[in-house]
Motif scaffolding. Sequence first.
Motif, short mmCIF file in Angstrom:
data_model
loop_
_atom_site.label_atom_id
_atom_site.label_comp_id
_atom_site.label_asym_id
_atom_site.label_seq_id
_atom_site.Cartn_x
_atom_site.Cartn_y
_atom_site.Cartn_z
N GLU B 393 1.05 -1.01 0.34
CA GLU B 393 -0.34 -0.40 0.16
C GLU B 393 0.72 1.54 -0.18
OE1 GLU B 393 -2.47 -0.15 3.10
OE2 GLU B 393 -3.19 1.71 2.47
N VAL B 394 1.45 1.20 0.79
CA VAL B 394 3.20 2.24 1.21
C VAL B 394 3.81 2.80 -0.49
CG1 VAL B 394 5.52 3.42 1.70
CG2 VAL B 394 3.61 1.83 2.88
N GLU B 395 3.96 1.88 -1.44
CA GLU B 395 4.17 1.92 -2.58
C GLU B 395 3.40 2.30 -3.69
OE1 GLU B 395 6.06 -1.51 -4.24
OE2 GLU B 395 7.46 -0.03 -5.71
N GLN B 396 2.38 1.49 -3.75
CA GLN B 396 0.86 2.69 -4.18
C GLN B 396 0.66 3.81 -4.11
OE1 GLN B 396 -2.31 -0.10 -2.90
NE2 GLN B 396 -1.97 -2.16 -4.57
N LYS B 397 0.41 3.82 -3.19
CA LYS B 397 0.68 5.77 -3.00
C LYS B 397 1.31 6.62 -2.68
CE LYS B 397 -2.98 5.84 0.33
NZ LYS B 397 -4.39 6.05 0.05
N CYS B 398 3.26 6.31 -2.99
CA CYS B 398 3.79 6.98 -3.67
C CYS B 398 3.63 7.07 -4.66
CB CYS B 398 5.23 6.25 -3.38
SG CYS B 398 6.87 6.77 -3.20
N ASP B 399 3.01 5.79 -6.04
CA ASP B 399 3.11 5.62 -7.43
C ASP B 399 2.28 6.75 -7.53
OD1 ASP B 399 5.36 4.30 -7.49
OD2 ASP B 399 4.65 2.58 -7.70
N GLN B 400 0.87 6.42 -6.86
CA GLN B 400 0.16 7.47 -7.17
C GLN B 400 0.68 9.10 -6.94
OE1 GLN B 400 -3.05 7.06 -4.90
NE2 GLN B 400 -3.99 9.44 -4.60
#
Lengths: 612, 612
Positions: B393-400
């Motif tokens: 989830e952390v990575e997704q947020k970052c990419d978003q």
Amino acid sequence: MSYIGIRHIFWTVIPSVRQHFGFGAKCNVVLYDFSAEPGNNELSVREGETVTVTNQNIGGGWIEAQNSRGEVGLVPEDYLEVSPVLASPSNSRVPPPPLCPSPSQQTSNGGGDPWSAWNTDATGGASNNWASKPEGTQTGRSAAPDPWGAQSHPQAYQGPGAEEDEWDDEWDDVKSSGYAESESGEGGAFQRGGAQGTAMKISLNKFPGFSKSGPELYLLAKQLVKGSQKLSIYMGEVGPVWSYPDNQLDCVVADPKKGSKMYGLKSYIEYQVTPNTTNRPVNHRYKHFDWLYERLLDKLGSAIPIPSLPDKQVTGRFEEEFIKMRMERLQGWMTRMCRHPVVSSSEVFQLFLTYKDEKDWKTGKRKAEKDETVGVMIFATIEPEAPDLDPIEVEQKCDQFSRFTKAMDDGVKEILTVGQEHWKRCTGPLPKEYQRIGKAFQNLSSVFNSSGYQGEATLTDAMTAAGKTYEEIALMVAEQPRKDLHFLMETNNEYKGLLGCFPDTLAVHKAGIEKVKEGDKLVATSKITPQEKVTMAKRVSTMSYTLQAEMNHFHSNRIYDYNRVMQLYLEEQAKFYETVTTCLSLSHFFSLSLSLSSALSLLPPLVSNPLF
Amino acid sequence: MSYIGIRHIFWTVIPSVRQHFGFGAKCNVVLYDFSAEPGNNELSVREGETVTVTNQNIGGGWIEAQNSRGEVGLVPEDYLEVSPVLASPSNSRVPPPPLCPSPSQQTSNGGGDPWSAWNTDATGGASNNWASKPEGTQTGRSAAPDPWGAQSHPQAYQGPGAEEDEWDDEWDDVKSSGYAESESGEGGAFQRGGAQGTAMKISLNKFPGFSKSGPELYLLAKQLVKGSQKLSIYMGEVGPVWSYPDNQLDCVVADPKKGSKMYGLKSYIEYQVTPNTTNRPVNHRYKHFDWLYERLLDKLGSAIPIPSLPDKQVTGRFEEEFIKMRMERLQGWMTRMCRHPVVSSSEVFQLFLTYKDEKDWKTGKRKAEKDETVGVMIFATIEPEAPDLDPIEVEQKCDQFSRFTKAMDDGVKEILTVGQEHWKRCTGPLPKEYQRIGKAFQNLSSVFNSSGYQGEATLTDAMTAAGKTYEEIALMVAEQPRKDLHFLMETNNEYKGLLGCFPDTLAVHKAGIEKVKEGDKLVATSKITPQEKVTMAKRVSTMSYTLQAEMNHFHSNRIYDYNRVMQLYLEEQAKFYETVTTCLSLSHFFSLSLSLSSALSLLPPLVSNPLF
């Protein structure tokens, strides 16, 4: 039917046969690069390339050509080296002024404006009459495709309607009359080929003896024409004025119809002309208007400036566009002629408007063409009510009018020049920029929408709306010139044409004045009798009254026309800005102050940036 | 005082002495043609010509030079080959980005717009961070003199106020502290030299160990900093948010004063900064803001995007203009900093706004510069109230967030580009054209006046009025951008700067994520203990909450700012169009219909041209 006539029709109708003759229609060399606009059936060609003309009757200055790769499409006729075939019409009665844009000009030309062709002519034609500096106005077509200007190209129109007019049998009728020689004169022809902006051309050789002795023909005439209708000039509030009819003549030019003859081989456009007197429509083709112009020029040209007809150099890539534009300008020309008391009451003009049938028309034509009272002899029919003028006063008037018309000519051309540039900007770069602003707002708005942050819609809805508003504004800006600038340009263009006639009219007067000046010498050398000298002075005074009546007619019409067009222009401009204001005021942003706070409800009220 | 300091002051103050040194100030070769604008004390120079610099302290990117004919005048510094003397400041701490317009660029540049300099930097600076395509925005000054744009030239400002800031003794004070090396790094310096549009620069070497191990310093720290104030993140409606103070901090930057030191040899500008908390003004020079920026960058930069200060590349040919522009932008920067709960509550920021006296300030400075909790260690002071996040989830947020900021960066630059072109058109060709239209109407009107025809005045009064109206419109058009477009551009430019900071902030997060990803490998190779792996995941989740809180802060401010500026823009635009409508509606022509008939009283009513 003349050989030329046959040949022309032949070429026009059966292009496929051309090859058999050594006219080299096959090898048309391309003069300038031309890049086709997508979706317009155009053909890209490169300078130096040779193409085959597959159809030269497209109109609007376009021809259909095939390149070496077999691709077929439209190319501006001016971009091709003129082959014998293409040249044939040009070599004949009315050569179109060269409209080939020089490579440098091409680039500087913006969205299609109908005046580039006119102005070219202004520098060419009109400068024959005024010593006017070149205006540096451009012609040619925009090199870059322009979403707002693409449809109309300032190319010369030489479509079937126009060309075939010149060559059908009826011209031979005309030629068989004593009228032919006036047609053969290349000089006169070229003048005629020019735009409205060109000066009225008084082909001196048309007036027997005129070229030798100028106005003397009238000044020294033993006895003046008998029985012909008299034109009276009386003293009005403003000085000498023509006697105006109680009911102003006017007519409506409308309902253009395509006709054809020779088993449909030749087509032409017929316009319906309906005078307010009989209210009975008569049909006329362009060449009939042209004939009328010639007659008026012969008969009244020395005393009254007769503006050239709207010529063939009108914008209009498509035939409908061309026909509409020509009709609009024929209407303008007829209205002006109707307004003139001498013209409107003249026999030939009445014939044109009210002939009963073909027979009536033909008889009238013959009669008009045999009319003897032409050229300077028109002055013989003029009867001023006022006393004779002192020659010095006559000269002063003449010079005064000369100065005024010259100054107005410059002023009018200034408006045409800046108007043309304004047209280009308003139909080209400006709306493009508004469109880009609109797009930029909408793009940013859609990025915002992707944030996934709550309360985003309040902003993005408004931003998208604002973006759309600017796209609407772009369209409004691009459309506006046709609603206001168009009429400002048309009117000034009409006046440029009218003003171009004055030098010739004034020249006739100047010549008369000079003759009277050397009166004593002529008497001394017994070239004329003392009595003739007195008569000359008397008659020059009549010429001067005519000129004054004419100037007063010009002034009153000018005031009327410019009032109308300036009023229309400013009203339309105001309407435009008002509409834009409304569009912007409807923007959602004006209701946002509240929705904003809700969007930020999760934050303490933010202090606004003092910048704003 | 360092040698550089001395040399600089030396050259700046006693230019006449330069010749004695072999620096060749005498032979400055001209790089581009420059034609002087009349009345601006400018000197026309030709490419290749050599001139003598007589005064390089003019400011606004201008220097005084003397040509071979002995003529003295102002020349854009960028147009001269940089001689050692001129180069000296550039070789040192802050080299101004090259602003020399290429000949091709010169022509395409319109009336002075403050953004050409910014955008140059955008392509240069910002593209270091985004892989953004060049925007093709131009800098340089209009080749042709432009009545609307002449006062402001998009030249780099290197006036005394700016340059000497860099070089007075206090910098040596600073250098004597542990702060020096961060200044010496050319890379960092160039970034700093860039416009607001440049990315925030986290000089990695500033964080002990960071360059080696990036976020591990925090992720693997045995124990986190004690005692330092904690920053809490709680879950708001929109997700993680910072805790905002009840009373929003704000300050006013105003009242710039010129101070001087070293017996008046060196002058500087002091701005008065008044926070709404104490309402007690404190004075700061640009370099103090600069120092504050550096401190915030060191301390918070890894977690919070700190936008660069408005740099020296601001328009302003005259010092007042430059000072006004810089103050406006310093105000914008301070307002943004005040709005941020973490920044505004930080000790160093409070010191900057509320120090009591010089002693208090100096002590505070020392303390701030010795602060150990800098770089990634700031995360150690952050306490999210929410549960730990799954690394995916952390990575997704970052990419978003990465995608969003990149997309917005493009959108913002699009607006800046089209806005800049619109600015040029509105201050250049467009008003010129309206002026010419106005002149053309007035010229024709005065010709009409010379007709001597009665009733002329009714027309000419109205025509002259219309002409004057278009001259007024020209002025309005030229002034408008400063009333609306200016703020739209300033806001977008501010955001371009802010967005330029995200890549660095996001890079820190990505590095952390990567580290956690290879957690198992690290454990397997017993580089870390299983416990440390758990800690890392926990701490990366803290970093993610920080990023989310930051993004939510960004979003709410963005919505607020764009609402404000779009609303202002559209309101001002509507006002403008409304004003023009009024001007046009007041035109005398609307009352003419009657006066017309009187002007033509001597004629029967004329039939109107059906065209209209």
